[in-house]
Write an enzyme that holds these catalytic residues in place. Structure first.
Site, PDB file in Angstrom:
ATOM      1  N   GLU A 176       4.260  -6.379 -12.504  1.00 17.29           N
ATOM      2  CA  GLU A 176       3.156  -7.142 -12.006  1.00 17.29           C
ATOM      3  C   GLU A 176       3.461  -8.568 -12.412  1.00 17.29           C
ATOM      4  OE1 GLU A 176      -1.668  -7.769 -13.079  1.00 17.29           O
ATOM      5  OE2 GLU A 176      -0.445  -6.931 -14.328  1.00 17.29           O
ATOM      6  N   LYS A 213       2.582  -4.248  -8.642  1.00 13.95           N
ATOM      7  CA  LYS A 213       1.244  -4.604  -8.650  1.00 13.95           C
ATOM      8  C   LYS A 213       1.047  -6.285  -8.312  1.00 13.95           C
ATOM      9  CE  LYS A 213      -2.996  -4.625 -11.310  1.00 13.95           C
ATOM     10  NZ  LYS A 213      -3.709  -4.218 -12.711  1.00 13.95           N
TER      11      LYS A 213
END
Length: 296
Positions: A176, A213
């Protein structure tokens, strides 16, 4: 790696619920839920309240694997119970929701326009514990504040280094590298990030998969190359401060990406709501996020 969980995450329709607020973000999450610091007197009570909120969300009738493919847990949540059963086991065995674990321990100070993850002490031990508790994968967050090539390369390199450590424990990493939604050069940062991620994916062995992500992009289809990449199990999107309507609208313009929302998922929920009103509110949010996640 649990192949039933892997198959669900790779091909099923739905989204990932981010239920992983940590010590720093918990007071804000509780404030949005209608609770203030007057409602707790120490950290233990604060974490009890956030766990009660999460348990209430998980218990809602619409929170099931038919729409919610996975859920990201804070480490304390992993070590607690839902419905009298260890949280990861309850999610998978009773609701068919794949459990993930947030593993980052906060961010370094900003340098070269980014915030790298702080060192994650005892990570191998944490991963071993999580695997034994039935956790499928992890999530690790760092933040990009500017379109700085050196900083973005450093953040992506760190994400992939941690990702390889997670993979060595037969678990699936969600990488992420979040881009702050308010920066003026967000679109430029997205281009630099895509190039860096593609380079690092090329360095992974051919039989390796990761999940990624990302902040919802300015240009629809910006991350199509990742959605279609053979080494990417799934691309998921964070809400990043966008409200539910804006987050779902942006998500719907990016087919192939599914949601992994936190704030947008819990929008409109309150500790003061009766169960009927609460379940109706979370049900509406789940339906909205699901619809945007299955577009295209």
């Amino acid at each position: 790696m649990n192949q039933d969980m892997a198959n669900q995450m790779r091909t099923a329709k739905g989204f990932i619920a981010a239920l992983d607020q940590s010590g720093g973000s918990t007071p804000k999450a509780l404030a949005a839920y209608g609770l203030s610091e007057k409602d707790w007197s120490n950290d233990d009570e604060m974490f009890d309240l956030i766990h009660a909120m999460r348990a209430r969300i998980v218990a809602a009738p619409d929170f099931s694997g038919s729409k919610v493919l996975g859920a990201i847990l804070f480490e304390q949540t992993m070590d607690r119970a839902f419905e009298g059963k260890p949280a990861p086991r309850h999610l998978w065995e009773d609701q068919h929701v794949v459990p993930f674990l947030k593993i980052d321990h906060g961010l370094e100070d900003t340098a070269d326009g980014v915030q790298l993850m702080k060192p994650i002490g005892g990570l191998d031990h944490t991963l071993q514990r999580a695997y034994m508790l039935g956790v499928f994968g992890t999530k690790e967050r760092s933040v990009i504040h500017a379109a700085n090539p050196a900083g973005i390369e450093a953040i992506v390199a760190q994400q992939f280094d941690i990702g390889r450590q997670v993979l060595s424990h037969k678990m699936m990493p969600i990488l992420e590298p979040e881009i702050t939604i308010s920066i003026p050069d967000k679109a430029e940062a997205e281009g630099l990030l895509l190039d860096a991620v593609l380079r690092h994916l090329d360095m992974l062995p051919d039989d390796t998969e990761v999940m990624i992500k990302l902040t919802l992009p300015e240009t629809p289809g910006q991350y199509d190359a990742l959605v279609n990449h053979p080494k990417v199990m799934r691309v998921v999107a964070l809400s990043g401060g966008y409200d539910l309507n804006e987050a779902t609208a942006r998500l719907a313009r990016n087919p192939g990406i599914i949601a992994s929302f936190s704030r947008a998922l819990t929008e409109g929920l309150s500790a003061r709501q009766e169960d009927t009103a609460f379940n109706a509110a979370i049900g509406r949010n789940i339906a909205s996020i699901y619809a945007a996640s299955v577009t295209g």
